[in-house]
Design an enzyme around this catalytic site. Structure first.
Site, short mmCIF file in Angstrom:
data_model
loop_
_atom_site.label_atom_id
_atom_site.label_comp_id
_atom_site.label_asym_id
_atom_site.label_seq_id
_atom_site.Cartn_x
_atom_site.Cartn_y
_atom_site.Cartn_z
N GLU A 166 0.65 -1.11 -0.07
CA GLU A 166 -0.20 0.05 0.11
C GLU A 166 0.80 1.31 -0.05
OE1 GLU A 166 -3.02 0.53 -0.15
OE2 GLU A 166 -3.69 -1.50 -0.24
N SER A 216 -55.38 -28.63 29.04
CA SER A 216 -55.03 -29.64 30.46
C SER A 216 -53.77 -29.05 30.97
CB SER A 216 -55.42 -30.85 30.18
OG SER A 216 -56.49 -31.44 29.71
#
Length: 789
Positions: free
Chosen positions: A95, A463
């Site tokens: 870079e 139930s």
């Protein structure tokens, strides 16, 4: 004449010179003025001192393992000294080779870039240094324009004057984008190689260093060939700059690229979304997605995986009983099932949409993407008709990959017939002692439906609500041996101006029935009469004590679970029985810290006594009986002390199983989102309890067997199971029943000829041995009634 001409020429020259000088002065003044203008408009680089990039919020499990994260930019900051020298050198080499020599601007690089731009007649290269790239990333936009480049250069000069090269490089390596959502080298290392940046080798460092130029183009996941070429270019630059020798270069170039597969499925999507909603509500979106919170949850990853697998398996079992649904050309298909045409490798255990190629009595040949698969007859055994009546060449078909085999040099995948279920389900797993939410599954597939049925859906429990009615009876001094007549009864509904006649599962009446037998066999009529005796308001109060917050019906249908509740509520209520009467409110977050480790929130279990120990134990004993002798019979084959209750609503719309071990409470619900029937006889026992059993068997496989310990005030007495009175030698059905000391029956059973005037008080060890070994496996009953089990 010559002198005159010379003077005239000299005057013209001076005039032109004055114009040139004036223009130069104006140009200089303009340049200085514009530069001053640009400088005045530059951001204050002192903001770097308080640099706070967007950080990732991470979620950790009960064992502090990261399992999910939230972020706008996926980033974890790391200091420069933890970044391998190879990665730092690779970045510099590719870079900004003169990074350590220039003062923010590389003039040779600018000339080189300008030459390329002129030749291309467009911006193709910027010639930016690492410092310029950092300035752009922190303060500017990536737009390629002259003004931005000037501002970038001026900022770079200021940054270089104020910060060291090490500071600049550290900021750069933590800021830059590396593709696939990863910002900074730590996130990139984990994203591509599944390990921290400090563990990267030379080849891996070179690959990552090559990404900032064009993260998508050089992605090793999307474009491995381009990534390899880019890595070689980085290594070439490192060799040229003297950072590596020839041997290191050759070894790194030869190394194969093995990126970790991108992402991966969320281990607990419904739980993760539940956490996200809580965090966003409390801390706001900015903190959640940018501040890098660390959230330590109650999730047990092993339990979560088991719960998800068990629920998906159970839902598919229910769905298969509903029959196969032919996949037509216009049938909507979940995107995750549709393979690419060039898909060359199938994942074992995954589902795919395929096309039938050939149909034979032995099975089908199916094409999935670019792969061939064999679907044998035995993997379609759940079909209710012959495969040749449903499929033809070209038919769409959903298959599951079981494995692969090689036939004649060709790889053939082994397949099973599959389909996406219509029904849904949910599961909650709690630690009753702490309230920790150990596992949470809110549906079959989070990608298809994000609606969390464990927390957001209020469904009739049938139930499975009955234990709350029986708890209320015990709180009022009744015993498990008390008798209620199971006979026909009619109630007048004043609001609807009609009669209501509750019925039992088999549409039979059983006469005098003990409370234990009534719950074990889920007798509706007895439960309605029991609610009438204890009072509706009292039962609602009990429900609230146990943690039920949903609005409950103020009528006798409450006995049969007519009021909608959430699965989390009901599971927590059952956890009170398991925890000896102490209620630990469920929660999912243990503590939260900021990115510096400061604690922002801490939740500590706070159990509160809501039931006496003896009441909680009696209810546990009663629910153990449901497992041993009643509708929860499937659970007893796990082979350890367990308690639970089934639940089924009218027309088989909802199926539940709620239960617990001494240290683990689990609830399961199965049903349709549209409140449609699951199908004939899809009771809680058939549709929900197998899921519960499958999970609990695996969850407890390595746990020591623990019993439910009776408190000191509990005594056990032999009673006649029909009358609830003290058993005599003539009684045929005898069981050892639990009582609070002083409430045990005093009279001998009068249904049989007594042989003794003494009742039998049994110690605990003998009582356990006296329990009948003749367990009754309840068969699936026929459909009838409101609460079906």
């Amino acid at each position: 004449m010559v002198d005159k001409v010379s003077k005239t020429g000299w005057h013209k020259f001076l005039a032109k010179l004055r114009w040139v000088v004036l223009c130069l002065c104006l140009l200089v003044l303009g340049t200085v003025g514009y530069t001053y203008y640009l400088i005045q408009g530059l951001p204050d680089i002192r903001q770097i001192d308080s640099y706070r990039p967007s950080l990732t919020t991470k979620l950790y499990s009960l064992n502090d393992r990261k399992f999910a994260q939230f972020a706008v930019e996926k980033r974890t900051l790391v200091p420069l000294n933890t970044i391998p020298p190879a990665l730092k050198n690779a970045i510099v080499a590719v870079e900004d080779a003169h990074f350590y020599q220039h003062h923010g601007i590389d003039w040779l690089g600018i000339v080189r870039a300008a030459t390329k731009n002129l030749k291309a007649r467009r911006f193709v290269e910027g010639g930016s240094t690492i410092t310029q790239q950092l300035a752009r990333a922190l303060f500017l936009t990536p737009q390629k324009a002259i003004v931005r480049k000037l501002r970038e250069a001026l900022l770079s000069l200021k940054i270089e004057r104020q910060y060291s090269k090490a500071n600049i490089l550290e900021l750069y390596l933590n800021q830059v984008y590396f593709g696939h959502g990863a910002y900074g080298v730590q996130a990139a290392a984990i994203n591509y190689f599944g390990k921290p940046v400090s563990e990267l080798d030379l080849a891996e460092c070179a690959l990552i260093a090559g990404l900032p130029k064009a993260p998508n183009t050089y992605s090793p996941i999307r474009h491995p060939i381009k990534a390899k070429l880019r890595r070689k270019h980085v290594l070439d630059r490192m060799l040229a700059e003297g950072y590596i020798n020839k041997e290191q270069y050759q070894a790194a170039v030869a190394e194969k690229i093995h990126p970790r597969p991108k992402g991966g499925k969320n281990a607990a999507p419904y739980f993760t979304e539940y956490i996200r909603q809580q965090l966003e509500q409390k801390y706001g979106s900015t903190a959640l997605y940018r501040d890098g919170l660390k959230v330590y949850t109650t999730l047990d990853l092993r339990f979560q995986q088991l719960a998800q697998e068990a629920l998906r398996w159970g839902i598919k079992e229910v769905d298969r009983r509903q029959g196969y649904r032919v996949v037509k050309e216009d049938t909507p298909i979940a995107p995750r099932l549709i393979p690419r045409d060039d898909l060359a490798v199938l994942k074992i255990g995954e589902q795919y949409l395929g096309r039938v190629q050939t149909v034979a009595p032995t099975g089908l040949m199916v094409k999935v993407g670019a792969c061939q698969g064999k679907l044998p007859q035995k993997q379609m055994s759940w079909l209710k008709t012959k495969p040749e009546k449903l499929f033809k060449p070209g038919s769409k078909i959903i298959v599951k990959v079981l494995g692969l085999e090689k036939t004649g040099g060709q790889t053939i995948y082994k397949l099973a017939l599959d389909q996406e279920p219509l029904c849904q389900g949910a599961m909650v797993v709690l630690d009753p002692g702490t309230g920790y939410m150990l596992a949470l599954v809110g549906g079959y597939d989070f990608d298809v439906s994000k609606f969390n049925r464990a927390i957001q859906a209020r469904r009739q429990p049938g139930s499975s609500f009955k234990p709350i009615i029986y708890t209320t009876a015990l709180l009022q001094g009744m015993t498990l041996a008390d008798i209620i007549l199971d006979t026909a009864v009619i109630y007048k509904d004043e609001w609807m101006d009609e009669d209501w006649k509750p019925v039992n599962y088999y549409e039979k009446f059983y006469g005098p029935t003990t409370l234990r037998k009534a719950l074990e066999h889920s007798r509706n009529v007895v439960t309605v009469k029991l609610l009438e005796r204890v009072g509706i308001e009292k039962a609602i109060q009990t429900a609230h004590r146990l943690g039920i917050k949903s609005v409950l019906a103020d009528d006798l249908s409450l006995a049969l679970g007519s009021s909608g509740v959430t699965l989390l509520e009901l599971t927590s209520a059952y956890g009170v029985f398991a925890n000896g009467g102490l209620r630990a409110p469920p929660f999912s977050i243990r503590y939260v810290t900021d990115n510096q480790g400061n604690i922002l929130e801490e939740n500590i279990p706070k159990p509160k006594r809501v039931l006496d120990k003896v009441i909680a134990y009696l209810m546990t004993s009663l629910l153990q009986g449901v497992v041993e002798h009643g509708t929860g019979w499937r659970a007893k084959y796990i082979g350890r002390p367990l308690a639970g209750k089934t639940g089924t609503t009218n027309k088989y719309i909802d199926a539940w199983f709620m239960g617990f071990a001494p240290h683990l409470a689990t609830g399961v619900w199965v049903g349709m989102d549209e409140n449609k029937s699951l199908g004939p006889v899809e009771t809680g026992s058939r549709a929900a309890s197998p899921i519960w059993v499958r999970f609990m068997k695996e969850a407890l496989i390595d746990a020591p067997i623990r019993s439910f310990i009776p408190p000191p005030k509990i005594v056990r007495v032999s009673v006649d199971t029909d009358s609830g009175m003290l058993a005599t030698g003539e009684c045929e059905k005898i069981m050892v029943e639990d009582f609070v000391a002083g409430t045990q029956p005093q009279k001998l059973c009068d249904r049989h000829q007594p042989t003794s005037d003494k009742f039998l008080m049994v110690d605990l060890d003998l009582a356990r041995q006296a329990v009948s070994a003749a367990d009754v496996a309840v068969s699936e009953p026929k459909p009838t009634g409101f609460s079906l089990d």
